[in-house]
Design an enzyme around this catalytic site. Structure first.
Site, PDB file in Angstrom:
ATOM      1  CB  SER A  86      -0.884   0.006   1.248  1.00 30.07           C
ATOM      2  OG  SER A  86      -1.459   1.287   1.426  1.00 30.07           O
TER       3      SER A  86
ATOM      4  CE1 TYR B 112      -4.441  -2.402   4.542  1.00 29.52           C
ATOM      5  CE2 TYR B 112      -3.675  -0.144   4.346  1.00 29.52           C
ATOM      6  CZ  TYR B 112      -4.057  -1.327   3.759  1.00 29.52           C
ATOM      7  OH  TYR B 112      -4.040  -1.459   2.395  1.00 29.52           O
TER       8      TYR B 112
END
Ligand SMILES: NC(=O)c1ccc[n+]([C@@H]2O[C@H](COP(=O)([O-])OP(=O)(O)OC[C@H]3O[C@@H](n4cnc5c(N)ncnc54)[C@H](O)[C@@H]3O)[C@@H](O)[C@H]2O)c1
Length: 251
Positions: free
Chosen positions: A142, A155
């Protein structure tokens, strides 16, 4: 048909980015396994109705036994594994949370799926890829890693670990001619993101405006890079993380 005859596993392909990637790999000729805890039969049906080959196998990537059974069923159905796309993750359902408000249980759950999941899958396909002396592993990281995005600490940390794991796997798999690379997408209008009300239209617009290319990112924006990393065009690339986000992070 750049992937004709290849067998690909895409985790988390019941919806969102994974579903688009599974359908796109199938359109390039790959036989695709949809490995998801959710029902992935709609993705499989979309592929077969377009004359492709697909199989949905209910899989929890955080369970070694479940992943082992999925890889075994893949080999039984399609004979081998050439491509593994580690896409499954817990993301949008986490919403925004200050790090002090993240429970130990939620932190562990995110790590189990987002970090140990790709590890379990890589370990399960390893004997097959090593025996062939070929393979492509693509890990979905990400862009948040390179920005240190707040309110998603578990995350973002898990996706940083995916970048590190990609490098370690590339080194360990190199002698077996298995390529391991990662993609770091920007904020993408997946099913998960579209269903998360914490991220307002203002937040999504501000993210869009911080890109060089000023539009919202959609799952299909990642497909070309995944096909490239799955194909022989990327045979001399390994251990890399490609940012695909319209020029937000410049890594
Ligand atoms: N959408 C974004 O903005 C964005 C940005 C950067 C990276 N990513 C990454 O892209 C990937 C896909 O994200 P998305 O937005 O399409 O998510 P999504 O929530 O729409 O889909 C995720 C899929 O993973 C599956 N999954 C979750 N836990 C699983 C488990 N234990 N075992 C098997 N499958 C499981 C879900 O059932 C779901 O089908 C993720 O790795 C995410 O972190 C997304």
């Amino acid at each position: 048909m750049r992937l004709a005859g290849k067998v690909a596993i895409v985790t988390g392909a019941a919806q969102g980015i994974g579903s688009t990637l599974a359908r796109g790999l199938a359109a390039e000729g790959a036989k695709v396994v949809i490995a998801d805890v959710l029902d992935g039969s709609a993705t499989a049906a979309a592929i077969t109705s377009a004359q492709g080959s697909a199989l949905y196998i209910k899989t929890d990537v955080a369970s070694a036994a479940s992943v082992g059974a999925m890889v075994e069923a893949t080999v039984k159905q399609f004979g081998t594994v050439d491509i593994l796309v580690n896409n499954a993750a817990i993301f949008a359902s986490l919403g925004n949370k200050k790090f002090e408000d993240i429970s130990s249980e939620e932190f562990d759950k995110v790590m189990a799926v987002n970090v140990r999941g790709p590890f379990e899958c890589a370990r399960a396909v390893s004997p097959i890829m090593r025996a062939k002396g070929a393979g492509k592993i693509i890990n979905i990281s990400s862009g948040t890693v390179f920005k240190g995005v707040p309110n998603l600490l578990h995350y973002v940390s898990s996706k940083g670990a995916v970048v590190a794991m990609t490098r370690c796997l590339a080194r360990e798999f190199g002698a077996s001619n298995v390529n391991v690379n990662a993609i770091a997408p920007g904020l993408t209008m997946s099913d998960g993101v579209l269903g998360q009300s914490d991220w307002t239209q203002d937040y999504i617009e501000a993210n869009k405006n911080s890109r060089a290319l000023k539009r919202r990112q959609v799952p299909g924006d990642l497909l070309g890079t995944v096909v490239f990393l799955s194909s022989s065009d990327s045979d001399f690339m390994t251990g890399q993380t490609l940012v695909v986000d319209g020029g937000n992070v410049m890594h």
